[in-house]
Write a protein that holds these residues in place. Structure first.
Motif, mmCIF file in Angstrom:
data_model
loop_
_atom_site.group_PDB
_atom_site.id
_atom_site.type_symbol
_atom_site.label_atom_id
_atom_site.label_comp_id
_atom_site.label_asym_id
_atom_site.label_seq_id
_atom_site.Cartn_x
_atom_site.Cartn_y
_atom_site.Cartn_z
ATOM 1 N N MET A 32 0.818 -1.212 0.000
ATOM 2 C CA MET A 32 0.000 0.000 0.000
ATOM 3 C C MET A 32 0.854 1.265 0.000
ATOM 4 O O MET A 32 0.338 2.366 -0.196
ATOM 5 N N LYS A 33 2.165 1.107 0.282
ATOM 6 C CA LYS A 33 3.112 2.221 0.311
ATOM 7 C C LYS A 33 2.714 3.288 1.335
ATOM 8 O O LYS A 33 2.956 4.482 1.148
ATOM 9 N N SER A 34 2.076 2.843 2.416
ATOM 10 C CA SER A 34 1.688 3.787 3.464
ATOM 11 C C SER A 34 1.328 3.031 4.738
ATOM 12 O O SER A 34 0.706 1.960 4.674
ATOM 13 N N PHE A 35 1.731 3.580 5.874
ATOM 14 C CA PHE A 35 1.226 3.059 7.144
ATOM 15 C C PHE A 35 -0.266 3.389 7.230
ATOM 16 O O PHE A 35 -0.729 4.387 6.650
ATOM 17 N N SER A 36 -1.009 2.572 7.955
ATOM 18 C CA SER A 36 -2.461 2.808 7.986
ATOM 19 C C SER A 36 -3.085 2.223 9.244
ATOM 20 O O SER A 36 -2.565 1.261 9.833
ATOM 21 N N GLY A 37 -4.226 2.799 9.622
ATOM 22 C CA GLY A 37 -4.987 2.257 10.737
ATOM 23 C C GLY A 37 -5.521 0.872 10.428
ATOM 24 O O GLY A 37 -5.656 0.031 11.311
ATOM 25 N N LEU A 38 -5.820 0.627 9.135
ATOM 26 C CA LEU A 38 -6.306 -0.693 8.731
ATOM 27 C C LEU A 38 -5.251 -1.766 9.012
ATOM 28 O O LEU A 38 -5.580 -2.841 9.536
ATOM 29 N N ALA A 39 -4.003 -1.477 8.660
ATOM 30 C CA ALA A 39 -2.925 -2.442 8.933
ATOM 31 C C ALA A 39 -2.752 -2.648 10.442
ATOM 32 O O ALA A 39 -2.491 -3.776 10.897
ATOM 33 N N LEU B 289 2.040 -1.883 16.249
ATOM 34 C CA LEU B 289 1.521 -0.622 15.719
ATOM 35 C C LEU B 289 2.637 0.274 15.198
ATOM 36 O O LEU B 289 2.407 1.108 14.319
ATOM 37 N N LEU B 290 3.841 0.113 15.728
ATOM 38 C CA LEU B 290 4.977 0.874 15.200
ATOM 39 C C LEU B 290 5.251 0.506 13.739
ATOM 40 O O LEU B 290 5.698 1.345 12.950
ATOM 41 N N PHE B 291 4.972 -0.755 13.362
ATOM 42 C CA PHE B 291 5.229 -1.207 11.996
ATOM 43 C C PHE B 291 4.017 -1.073 11.086
ATOM 44 O O PHE B 291 4.121 -1.326 9.893
ATOM 45 N N THR B 292 2.855 -0.699 11.637
ATOM 46 C CA THR B 292 1.634 -0.719 10.815
ATOM 47 C C THR B 292 0.884 0.622 10.824
ATOM 48 O O THR B 292 0.793 1.287 9.817
ATOM 49 N N ALA B 293 0.343 1.015 11.986
ATOM 50 C CA ALA B 293 -0.422 2.263 12.060
ATOM 51 C C ALA B 293 0.486 3.476 12.212
ATOM 52 O O ALA B 293 0.091 4.593 11.876
ATOM 53 N N LEU B 294 1.683 3.266 12.766
ATOM 54 C CA LEU B 294 2.637 4.335 13.080
ATOM 55 C C LEU B 294 1.980 5.343 14.010
ATOM 56 O O LEU B 294 1.489 4.971 15.064
ATOM 57 N N ASN B 295 1.893 6.624 13.612
ATOM 58 C CA ASN B 295 1.290 7.634 14.478
ATOM 59 C C ASN B 295 0.932 8.860 13.652
ATOM 60 O O ASN B 295 1.342 8.969 12.482
ATOM 61 N N SER B 296 0.200 9.789 14.223
ATOM 62 C CA SER B 296 -0.184 11.011 13.523
ATOM 63 C C SER B 296 -0.554 12.067 14.553
ATOM 64 O O SER B 296 -1.141 11.745 15.583
ATOM 65 N N PRO B 297 -0.222 13.351 14.287
ATOM 66 C CA PRO B 297 -0.623 14.412 15.224
ATOM 67 C C PRO B 297 -2.027 14.936 14.952
ATOM 68 O O PRO B 297 -2.458 15.868 15.613
ATOM 69 N N TYR B 298 -2.727 14.353 13.964
ATOM 70 C CA TYR B 298 -4.038 14.871 13.548
ATOM 71 C C TYR B 298 -5.145 13.869 13.881
ATOM 72 O O TYR B 298 -4.888 12.732 14.267
ATOM 73 N N TRP B 299 -6.395 14.311 13.686
ATOM 74 C CA TRP B 299 -7.533 13.408 13.857
ATOM 75 C C TRP B 299 -7.485 12.313 12.801
ATOM 76 O O TRP B 299 -7.002 12.549 11.686
ATOM 77 N N PRO B 300 -7.982 11.125 13.089
ATOM 78 C CA PRO B 300 -8.025 10.075 12.059
ATOM 79 C C PRO B 300 -8.847 10.526 10.860
ATOM 80 O O PRO B 300 -9.989 10.957 11.007
ATOM 81 N N SER B 301 -8.275 10.435 9.648
ATOM 82 C CA SER B 301 -8.960 10.911 8.437
ATOM 83 C C SER B 301 -9.356 9.766 7.520
ATOM 84 O O SER B 301 -10.006 9.999 6.508
ATOM 85 N N PRO C 108 -1.911 6.874 8.083
ATOM 86 C CA PRO C 108 -1.339 6.658 9.431
ATOM 87 C C PRO C 108 -2.298 7.170 10.503
ATOM 88 O O PRO C 108 -2.927 8.224 10.333
ATOM 89 N N MET C 109 -2.421 6.431 11.599
ATOM 90 C CA MET C 109 -3.436 6.751 12.596
ATOM 91 C C MET C 109 -2.801 6.871 13.978
ATOM 92 O O MET C 109 -1.996 6.020 14.382
ATOM 93 N N ALA C 110 -3.145 7.937 14.687
ATOM 94 C CA ALA C 110 -2.642 8.113 16.059
ATOM 95 C C ALA C 110 -3.188 7.028 16.969
ATOM 96 O O ALA C 110 -4.315 6.554 16.792
ATOM 97 N N ASN C 111 -2.384 6.615 17.915
ATOM 98 C CA ASN C 111 -2.833 5.627 18.910
ATOM 99 C C ASN C 111 -2.065 5.868 20.195
ATOM 100 O O ASN C 111 -0.964 6.436 20.189
#
Length: 281
Positions: free
Chosen positions: A133-140, A213-225, A230-233
């Motif tokens: 997917m070339k991107s970290f994601s909340g789904l992953a 989650l470090l390898f999949t969702a990573l993190n984000s300073p914003y609301w989940p979009s 990438p999704m904050a957790n």
């Protein structure tokens, strides 16, 4: 039995009792110490802004971890959507139909995955989802936690279903009930309290996971979009903030640790209440 051998057995029993008691006290001491530190340093950071505002830039005081709390809830719900149905169906197969080598193989794999390091699951999901997917994601992130939940729910469901009396199954089949309907209407109903307890314990198992989650969702300073972003957790945020040089971020990391600890404690109390309710029936 001679007097000497009886005295020796009493002495060995006393030594074993002392060693077990001391070990239990050491474990309880460190558990209380950890809870004391987390509560003492974390509860002061928990306020309305903590639950309602986004994180502030580095070095700027104020803000909260609202996006991380929302992200953790979304990722955990995704994990439940994936892990609960498959885990219950797999446990049902092992309990009701699994008597051959294929079932033994599934049990072996399930038992292996129960104790597998969660970071291995994170790397696996990274290779099959994040890289394509070339991107970290909340789904992953949800998929990685769902995979960790699977063996816990599978083993719990199998063991609980095996406790349902055989006579109950035979009585339903004797009335002409199809096997699948007997399982859904009779066995599931008799074992639902234990199955719910297993699901709750699996949720508690993944609530504090950071490595996958470090390898999949990573993190984000914003609301989940979106689920593909990438999704904050909470767990990854705690890791990042605790490692930062800013005192305000470190205080929020303690607040996040307190929040997760309180949530897991509440989940475990809930599971014990369900278990006690089931044992009284």
């Amino acid at each position: 039995m001679t007097l000497r051998s009886r005295s020796l057995r009493k002495f060995v029993n006393l030594v074993a009792l002392i060693c077990a008691s001391v070990s239990a006290l050491i474990g309880i001491f460190f558990l209380v110490w950890i809870l004391w530190e987390i509560t003492g340093k974390g509860i002061s950071s928990v306020n309305w802004e903590f639950f309602s505002e986004l994180p502030t830039p580095p070095g700027e005081p104020g803000g909260g971890l609202a996006n991380a709390i929302v992200g953790s809830i979304i990722i955990t719900l995704l994990a439940m959507v994936l892990g609960v149905p498959i885990g219950i169906l797999a446990g049902t197969y092992l309990s009701e139909f699994g008597h051959g080598r294929f079932a033994d193989l599934i049990r072996f794999i399930t038992n292996t995955f129960v104790s597998a390091p969660s970071i291995v699951v994170g790397v696996f999901v990274y290779s099959i989802m994040v890289v394509p997917m070339k991107s970290f994601s909340g789904l992953a992130g949800g998929v990685s936690l769902g995979i960790i939940m699977l063996p816990v729910i599978t083993r719990t469901t199998e063991e609980i279903l095996r406790l349902v009396p055989v006579g109950l199954r035979e009585a339903a089949l004797a009335l002409g009930t199809p096997y699948w309907k007997m399982v859904v209407s009779i066995v599931y109903r008799a074992a639902k309290t234990g199955m719910i307890t297993g699901v709750i314990l699996a949720v508690a198992r993944v609530s504090g996971e950071t490595a996958p989650l470090l390898f999949t969702a990573l993190n984000s300073p914003y609301w989940p979009s979106g689920l593909t972003e990438p999704m904050a957790n909470l767990t990854v945020t705690i890791f990042n903030y605790a490692m930062s040089p800013y005192e305000d971020w470190q205080a929020k990391a303690w607040g996040g640790a307190f929040l997760i600890t309180a949530a897991i404690l509440a989940i475990n109390i809930l599971s014990r209440l369900f278990a006690q309710r089931g044992s009284k029936k």
